[in-house]
Design a protein around this motif. Structure first.
Motif, PDB file in Angstrom:
ATOM      1  N   UNK A  41     -32.709  19.035   7.956  1.00 29.91           N
ATOM      2  CA  UNK A  41     -31.389  19.673   7.964  1.00 29.91           C
ATOM      3  C   UNK A  41     -31.162  20.527   6.721  1.00 29.91           C
ATOM      4  N   UNK A  42     -32.188  20.705   5.920  1.00 26.37           N
ATOM      5  CA  UNK A  42     -32.062  21.533   4.720  1.00 26.37           C
ATOM      6  C   UNK A  42     -31.253  20.843   3.630  1.00 26.37           C
ATOM      7  N   UNK A  43     -31.411  19.524   3.525  1.00 34.21           N
ATOM      8  CA  UNK A  43     -30.693  18.718   2.529  1.00 34.21           C
ATOM      9  C   UNK A  43     -29.182  18.843   2.638  1.00 34.21           C
ATOM     10  N   UNK A  44     -28.703  19.043   3.855  1.00 33.41           N
ATOM     11  CA  UNK A  44     -27.264  19.125   4.110  1.00 33.41           C
ATOM     12  C   UNK A  44     -26.616  17.767   3.885  1.00 33.41           C
ATOM     13  N   UNK A  45     -25.372  17.772   3.466  1.00 33.52           N
ATOM     14  CA  UNK A  45     -24.609  16.539   3.288  1.00 33.52           C
ATOM     15  C   UNK A  45     -23.766  16.237   4.530  1.00 33.52           C
ATOM     16  N   UNK A  46     -23.688  17.185   5.473  1.00 31.46           N
ATOM     17  CA  UNK A  46     -22.838  17.014   6.657  1.00 31.46           C
ATOM     18  C   UNK A  46     -23.518  16.123   7.683  1.00 31.46           C
ATOM     19  N   UNK A  47     -22.827  15.068   8.092  1.00 31.80           N
ATOM     20  CA  UNK A  47     -23.404  14.083   9.010  1.00 31.80           C
ATOM     21  C   UNK A  47     -23.818  14.707  10.342  1.00 31.80           C
ATOM     22  N   UNK A  48     -23.008  15.625  10.894  1.00 28.32           N
ATOM     23  CA  UNK A  48     -23.356  16.204  12.199  1.00 28.32           C
ATOM     24  C   UNK A  48     -24.607  17.078  12.117  1.00 28.32           C
ATOM     25  N   UNK A  49     -24.851  17.729  11.000  1.00 26.33           N
ATOM     26  CA  UNK A  49     -26.060  18.540  10.824  1.00 26.33           C
ATOM     27  C   UNK A  49     -27.273  17.628  10.713  1.00 26.33           C
ATOM     28  N   UNK A  50     -27.138  16.544   9.993  1.00 25.39           N
ATOM     29  CA  UNK A  50     -28.233  15.581   9.841  1.00 25.39           C
ATOM     30  C   UNK A  50     -28.531  14.913  11.177  1.00 25.39           C
ATOM     31  N   UNK A  51     -27.479  14.550  11.930  1.00 26.70           N
ATOM     32  CA  UNK A  51     -27.672  13.938  13.247  1.00 26.70           C
ATOM     33  C   UNK A  51     -28.403  14.888  14.190  1.00 26.70           C
ATOM     34  N   UNK A  52     -28.048  16.178  14.166  1.00 25.30           N
ATOM     35  CA  UNK A  52     -28.715  17.155  15.032  1.00 25.30           C
ATOM     36  C   UNK A  52     -30.198  17.260  14.666  1.00 25.30           C
ATOM     37  N   UNK A  53     -30.495  17.261  13.376  1.00 20.71           N
ATOM     38  CA  UNK A  53     -31.895  17.309  12.938  1.00 20.71           C
ATOM     39  C   UNK A  53     -32.630  16.058  13.409  1.00 20.71           C
ATOM     40  N   UNK A  54     -31.962  14.906  13.356  1.00 17.80           N
ATOM     41  CA  UNK A  54     -32.575  13.653  13.831  1.00 17.80           C
ATOM     42  C   UNK A  54     -32.871  13.744  15.317  1.00 17.80           C
ATOM     43  N   UNK A  55     -31.971  14.346  16.100  1.00 13.93           N
ATOM     44  CA  UNK A  55     -32.193  14.507  17.536  1.00 13.93           C
ATOM     45  C   UNK A  55     -33.427  15.357  17.806  1.00 13.93           C
ATOM     46  N   UNK A  56     -33.578  16.448  17.064  1.00 15.00           N
ATOM     47  CA  UNK A  56     -34.745  17.318  17.245  1.00 15.00           C
ATOM     48  C   UNK A  56     -36.042  16.575  16.909  1.00 15.00           C
ATOM     49  N   UNK A  57     -36.048  15.855  15.807  1.00 10.50           N
ATOM     50  CA  UNK A  57     -37.244  15.097  15.427  1.00 10.50           C
ATOM     51  C   UNK A  57     -37.559  14.025  16.465  1.00 10.50           C
ATOM     52  N   UNK A  58     -36.530  13.330  16.925  1.00  8.57           N
ATOM     53  CA  UNK A  58     -36.721  12.254  17.903  1.00  8.57           C
ATOM     54  C   UNK A  58     -37.268  12.786  19.218  1.00  8.57           C
ATOM     55  N   UNK A  59     -36.765  13.937  19.676  1.00  8.88           N
ATOM     56  CA  UNK A  59     -37.253  14.473  20.946  1.00  8.88           C
ATOM     57  C   UNK A  59     -38.733  14.834  20.851  1.00  8.88           C
TER      58      UNK A  59
END
Length: 101
Positions: A41-59
């Motif tokens: 997520x580019x070291x973002x502090x925003x939870x929704x940005x981190x969650x979206x990055x987690x979704x991409x990695x998980x898929x």
């Protein structure tokens, strides 16, 4: 530091030539380390940005695991997995498993 993010990914494989579903559902639960998701997520502090990055990695992880599992089963049955298509899955973060600090 926060705990891992758990993501459930569900795939419904289709036959490549006919496009018809195989009638199977494959569910994979993926544990994504918080720091990996944050880095993506580019070291973002925003939870929704981190969650979206987690979704991409998980898929990505789930798709690889699902295809390997199907390939093993088909090979054991004497069939080829090359005619199988795994379209985008249904993805959701498991809120009940979140362990963020």
């Amino acid at each position: 530091m926060s705990g891992p993010i758990y993501v459930r990914v569900t795939f419904e494989p289709h036959h490549r030539l006919s496009g018809s579903p195989t009638g199977q559902l494959i569910e994979v639960l993926v544990e994504v380390p918080f720091e990996k998701a944050r880095q993506k997520a580019g070291d973002s502090e925003y939870e929704n940005v981190i969650d979206y990055a987690a979704l991409e990695l998980a898929e990505t992880v789930a798709r690889t695991l699902a295809f390997r599992k199907i390939e093993e089963r088909l090979t054991a049955e004497g069939e080829s997995a090359k005619n199988l298509l795994i379209p985008a899955g249904s993805i959701q973060i498991r809120e009940d498993l979140k362990t963020r600090a």
